[in-house]
Design a protein around this motif. Structure first.
Motif, PDB file in Angstrom:
ATOM      1  N   CYS A  67      63.785 -23.975 -58.120  1.00  0.00           N
ATOM      2  CA  CYS A  67      63.562 -23.612 -56.712  1.00  0.00           C
ATOM      3  C   CYS A  67      62.065 -23.624 -56.435  1.00  0.00           C
ATOM      4  O   CYS A  67      61.252 -23.392 -57.336  1.00  0.00           O
ATOM      5  CB  CYS A  67      64.139 -22.219 -56.446  1.00  0.00           C
ATOM      6  N   GLY A 146      62.748 -14.375 -57.573  1.00  0.00           N
ATOM      7  CA  GLY A 146      62.558 -14.899 -56.222  1.00  0.00           C
ATOM      8  C   GLY A 146      62.447 -13.790 -55.184  1.00  0.00           C
ATOM      9  O   GLY A 146      63.054 -12.721 -55.311  1.00  0.00           O
ATOM     10  N   GLY A 148      63.332 -13.976 -51.866  1.00  0.00           N
ATOM     11  CA  GLY A 148      64.407 -13.897 -50.873  1.00  0.00           C
ATOM     12  C   GLY A 148      65.480 -12.903 -51.253  1.00  0.00           C
ATOM     13  O   GLY A 148      65.974 -12.137 -50.415  1.00  0.00           O
ATOM     14  N   CYS A 149      65.852 -12.899 -52.535  1.00  0.00           N
ATOM     15  CA  CYS A 149      66.885 -11.959 -52.979  1.00  0.00           C
ATOM     16  C   CYS A 149      66.290 -10.570 -53.208  1.00  0.00           C
ATOM     17  O   CYS A 149      66.922  -9.557 -52.868  1.00  0.00           O
ATOM     18  CB  CYS A 149      67.598 -12.483 -54.212  1.00  0.00           C
ATOM     19  N   PRO A 182      70.088 -13.473 -49.457  1.00  0.00           N
ATOM     20  CA  PRO A 182      69.761 -13.524 -50.902  1.00  0.00           C
ATOM     21  C   PRO A 182      70.200 -14.814 -51.591  1.00  0.00           C
ATOM     22  O   PRO A 182      70.299 -14.851 -52.815  1.00  0.00           O
ATOM     23  CB  PRO A 182      70.529 -12.326 -51.479  1.00  0.00           C
ATOM     24  N   CYS A 183      70.464 -15.875 -50.828  1.00  0.00           N
ATOM     25  CA  CYS A 183      70.833 -17.190 -51.391  1.00  0.00           C
ATOM     26  C   CYS A 183      72.093 -17.134 -52.258  1.00  0.00           C
ATOM     27  O   CYS A 183      72.036 -17.329 -53.479  1.00  0.00           O
ATOM     28  CB  CYS A 183      69.671 -17.802 -52.169  1.00  0.00           C
ATOM     29  N   ASN A 271      71.201 -17.568 -56.514  1.00  0.00           N
ATOM     30  CA  ASN A 271      71.822 -18.626 -57.323  1.00  0.00           C
ATOM     31  C   ASN A 271      70.847 -19.249 -58.329  1.00  0.00           C
ATOM     32  O   ASN A 271      71.264 -19.997 -59.195  1.00  0.00           O
ATOM     33  CB  ASN A 271      72.457 -19.689 -56.420  1.00  0.00           C
ATOM     34  N   ARG A 274      66.978 -16.556 -62.805  1.00  0.00           N
ATOM     35  CA  ARG A 274      66.356 -17.099 -64.015  1.00  0.00           C
ATOM     36  C   ARG A 274      65.991 -15.964 -64.960  1.00  0.00           C
ATOM     37  O   ARG A 274      65.420 -14.962 -64.532  1.00  0.00           O
ATOM     38  CB  ARG A 274      65.110 -17.916 -63.628  1.00  0.00           C
TER      39      ARG A 274
HETATM   40  S1  SF4 Z   1      66.047 -16.211 -53.346  1.00  0.00           S
HETATM   41 FE1  SF4 Z   1      66.503 -18.293 -52.679  1.00  0.00          FE
HETATM   42  S2  SF4 Z   1      64.469 -19.198 -52.256  1.00  0.00           S
HETATM   43 FE2  SF4 Z   1      64.146 -17.358 -53.534  1.00  0.00          FE
HETATM   44  S3  SF4 Z   1      64.177 -18.081 -55.679  1.00  0.00           S
HETATM   45 FE3  SF4 Z   1      66.249 -17.505 -55.166  1.00  0.00          FE
HETATM   46  S4  SF4 Z   1      67.228 -19.425 -54.502  1.00  0.00           S
HETATM   47 FE4  SF4 Z   1      65.015 -19.701 -54.416  1.00  0.00          FE
END
Ligand code: SF4
Length: 280
Positions: A67, A146, A148-149, A182-183, A271, A274
């Protein structure tokens, strides 16, 4: 017997782990995405899950990030009480590992000061969590997390009278509020008990537990499945596509708490969850 581990060895191990973590999705998350694809009935969601599967295959094959958000770098350290770290300050060594990995690997630098928003330009500092355990090993869980989550993670201290139903309602409300931010398909880590800060840590411990390993306590395992089914029944779906699968897995961890408290914390893992563990 005391065992010595050098800062140089820690730095090299963490730098290598970061570079693997950003490009290679862990086996349990791959399985979660493949299982989601197998159970999904919505054609758009199926297509999006196929894209996620191609994405992680391409990332591994070409050694490129899963990502564009390569995360703030978290290191969860379990240090044996018989370990002596030599050759300097281990926090400095960890930051050096982050600097070398993010600069050398051309990874996005995502860490900034909280109010003036100035980017540190090398993704330092690492976010470090320490736990002292018996033994003479150093276990490091490396997580490029990440934003976003992480942004959708929440915590609260409920009334004791809210009970199990109150915890359930709180978790589901967090999911409704988060929607597709949160993807999905994502993993949810739920911490119950402890106090304000330890409950948040519990939710992270839950989040990074193998998603193929249910809680050994049958009541908590049932709670995990019930929450997952209730989340998926909301019909949010991959990228908000309205499909059957929003959540790959809910992991719950608990700890003792004060008689007047019922802390609960919820952590989301996207998703691209990691994680790489190394032991020295
Ligand atoms: S929250 Fe979304 S944009 Fe952020 S690392 Fe995860 S998949 Fe990528």
């Amino acid at each position: 017997m005391i065992r010595e581990i050098s800062c140089g060895d820690v730095k090299d191990a963490v730098r290598g782990a970061i570079l693997r973590a950003v490009a290679i999705l862990p086996d349990d998350i791959r399985r979660g995405i493949r299982d989601a694809r197998a159970s999904e009935s919505n054609p758009l969601s199926q297509e999006l899950l196929d894209i996620l599967i191609s994405n992680y295959e391409i990332s591994q094959k070409h050694n490129v990030p899963l990502c564009q958000d390569t995360g703030a770098l978290c290191v969860y350290i379990r240090i044996g009480q018989d370990v002596h770290i030599t050759g300097g300050d281990v926090s400095v060594a960890l930051d050096e590992a982050v600097r070398e990995a993010y600069e050398g690997g051309y990874l996005r630098k995502s860490v900034c000061s909280p109010l003036d928003r100035l980017n540190t330009r090398d993704n330092t500092p690492a976010f470090i969590d320490w736990e002292v355990v018996p033994g003479n090993k150093l276990q490091l869980l490396i997580v490029p997390k990440g934003g976003g989550c992480e942004n959708m993670s929440r915590g609260s201290i409920l009334k004791v009278s809210d009970g199990m139903e109150g915890v359930r309602n709180y978790v589901l409300q967090c999911v409704r509020d988060a929607a597709s931010a949160p993807c999905p398909p994502y993993v949810l880590g739920v911490g119950i008990g402890g106090n304000m800060e330890s409950c948040a840590r519990l939710s992270k411990k839950a989040l990074y537990r193998d998603i193929c390993a249910p809680n050994p306590d049958p009541a908590l395992a049932e709670m995990e499945n019930d929450l997952k089914d209730s989340i998926n029944a909301m019909g949010i779906g991959v990228a908000g596509s309205g499909g059957d699968i929003t959540c790959m897995r809910v992991n719950v961890e608990t700890h003792f708490t004060h008689i007047t408290s019922l802390p609960v914390a919820v952590s989301f893992g996207c998703n691209s969850l990691r994680k790489v563990e190394v032991t020295l």
